[in-house]
Enzyme design. Sequence first.
Site, short mmCIF file in Angstrom:
data_model
loop_
_atom_site.label_atom_id
_atom_site.label_comp_id
_atom_site.label_asym_id
_atom_site.label_seq_id
_atom_site.Cartn_x
_atom_site.Cartn_y
_atom_site.Cartn_z
N ASP A 106 0.85 -1.19 0.00
CA ASP A 106 0.00 0.00 0.00
C ASP A 106 0.89 1.25 0.00
O ASP A 106 1.62 1.48 0.97
CB ASP A 106 -0.86 -0.05 1.28
CG ASP A 106 -2.12 0.77 1.19
OD1 ASP A 106 -2.10 1.80 0.50
OD2 ASP A 106 -3.12 0.39 1.84
N ASP A 140 -2.89 4.69 -2.28
CA ASP A 140 -3.81 5.40 -1.40
C ASP A 140 -4.24 6.73 -2.04
O ASP A 140 -3.40 7.45 -2.60
CB ASP A 140 -3.07 5.68 -0.08
CG ASP A 140 -3.98 6.16 1.02
OD1 ASP A 140 -4.94 5.46 1.35
OD2 ASP A 140 -3.73 7.26 1.56
N GLU A 182 -6.89 4.02 -5.25
CA GLU A 182 -8.05 4.42 -4.47
C GLU A 182 -8.44 5.81 -4.92
O GLU A 182 -7.64 6.75 -4.81
CB GLU A 182 -7.72 4.43 -2.97
CG GLU A 182 -8.97 4.71 -2.14
CD GLU A 182 -8.68 5.22 -0.73
OE1 GLU A 182 -9.54 5.10 0.13
OE2 GLU A 182 -7.58 5.77 -0.50
N HIS A 237 -10.97 -1.34 5.31
CA HIS A 237 -10.65 -0.86 6.66
C HIS A 237 -11.22 0.52 6.95
O HIS A 237 -11.02 1.03 8.04
CB HIS A 237 -9.13 -0.84 6.82
CG HIS A 237 -8.49 0.13 5.87
ND1 HIS A 237 -8.46 -0.07 4.51
CD2 HIS A 237 -7.92 1.33 6.08
CE1 HIS A 237 -7.88 0.95 3.94
NE2 HIS A 237 -7.54 1.83 4.86
N ASP A 238 -11.90 1.12 5.98
CA ASP A 238 -12.51 2.44 6.19
C ASP A 238 -14.03 2.38 6.25
O ASP A 238 -14.69 3.40 6.46
CB ASP A 238 -12.14 3.39 5.03
CG ASP A 238 -10.65 3.69 4.97
OD1 ASP A 238 -10.01 3.73 6.03
OD2 ASP A 238 -10.14 3.88 3.85
#
Length: 541
Positions: A97, A198, A248, A322-323
């Site tokens: 990531d 990200d 993302e 995870h968000d």
Amino acid sequence: MLDKYKSSVVYQIYVKSFCDSNGDGIGDLNGIRSKLQYIKSLGVKYIWLTPFFCSPMIDNGYDVSDYRNINPMFGTMADCEALIREADDIGIGLMFDMVFNHTSDEHEWFKKALTGDPEYMDYYIFRDGREEGKPPVDWTASFGGPAWDYVPSLNKWYLHQFDPKQPDLNWENPKVREELKNVIRFWKNKGVKGFRFDVLNLISKPESFTNQPSGSATRCCKDGRHVHEFIKELVADTGIADMITVGEMASTTIDNVIRYSSPASNELSMCFSFHHLKVDYLNGDKFALMPPDMNMLHDVFRDWQEKVADGGGWNAVFWCNHDQPRIVSRFGDEGQYWKQSAKMLGTFVHLLRGTPYIYQGEELGMTNGHYTGIKQYDDVEAINYYNILLKRGSTESEALNVLANRARDNSRTPMQWNDGKFAGFSSSGAWLDIPENYKSINVEAEERDNDSILNYYRKLVILRGQFRIIADGAVKFIDTGNAKVLAYERTLDGERLVVVCSFSGKEENLPVMLEGDVLIGNYPDRAEVLRPYEAVAVIKY
Ligand code: GLC
Ligand code: CA
């Protein structure tokens, strides 16, 4: 030949919460190594690991202070190299990531910038205030509060779209782009097989900051003027065009996703977009609750599936990360139809056109945390918004109810491996409270049950590898005339796959004739109606 990422499924691991090997209550790289056989048993071909690089952890590792070293809380470089090797040995590629929109304020570049070194100040976005005590423009940061912070010793403001401790990098500076390329090269040389980037569509900022509207910084920076150039350059210069890459993309558009992900543009393999996960935001506000607008959910999926396909782009398809709060708690049913609804939600996503992502514990039907006190929360966003909600006039219990539904910690609770102490996550503790239901929702229990959510997810993963129509067929949504029933068809070479999913806890009419063989379904038999949360996929050759 079909690209591998189209017939594969990716498993996302939130390192801090997956498996703790040394009993300090924090998941780590050696914990992941100990669970590689489990991951292999899911049939996935890639693992995306959330950041485990050196970091002060104010945003759990999305604030990186050294991109080339491992945060000691997660292990050592030797552990990391062993993990890459052992995963490779069993045919699983690791995706790392890359948090490249910003660094931590504890990164050496930012520390040098703060001393007034002009070379490093140009690594970030420092600007004069528009007048005494006022930032360049009135933008707000994603975690609440203003997006500019004042540095008195420099008499300048710096931009941060997220926390003040996450200063935005200046991608217009070629030196910054070179530094970041070197990070990619470093990990590529270590044998990493792909990358997740990200908030990648926030990297190119407006040319000037004067006369910019106020509002969220993200709204003003998304899909910026040079973003496509920057991505093409990064991909070409690091030689990762043939690797699996996913960006993302915050609040992006279909046209941009087509450009980011179509092979012709030499940018990325695919994109995450989030419009389908905002259909329960009242007036677009994440921290204002409303029941999901099912018509909107249908329209978003129809448009993003069909139009991205028309443009030759490729989506990452997913419910959880995870968000996001847990999907079974959000669009499914935690009670009577827990199993059916979790399987239905899995079916819906896994048979779409795109690469499915499974977030750890989703394959078990893990639920939200059901926290009742603010002390149970860890996430900077949750704590900031709790205070913001109180300031806006919510009572404590109203604010806690919002967090119970929306906080990111809901998905960050430790992985539930068994019904033992600390759910088998750790021998001696957990950094975040584990939901009570780990006694029944856990890997060991679901391994024993042929009909479990876990075993159903395994089937879904296998189907994508076996059926080209799933990996590569065309997609078209079917108007069911019932907002609670979503349906689509996939077609390829004269074959037709029809997928019908009920998001309703009651019986509903079957919206289409189901002709052919059942490929997969979450009830043991066929019926003339749709049963609560039923999902069924039929194929006609
Ligand atoms: C992404 C990450 C999220 C993080 C943010 C800032 O949205 O998924 O966890 O807080 O970027 O880096
Ligand atoms: Ca540990």
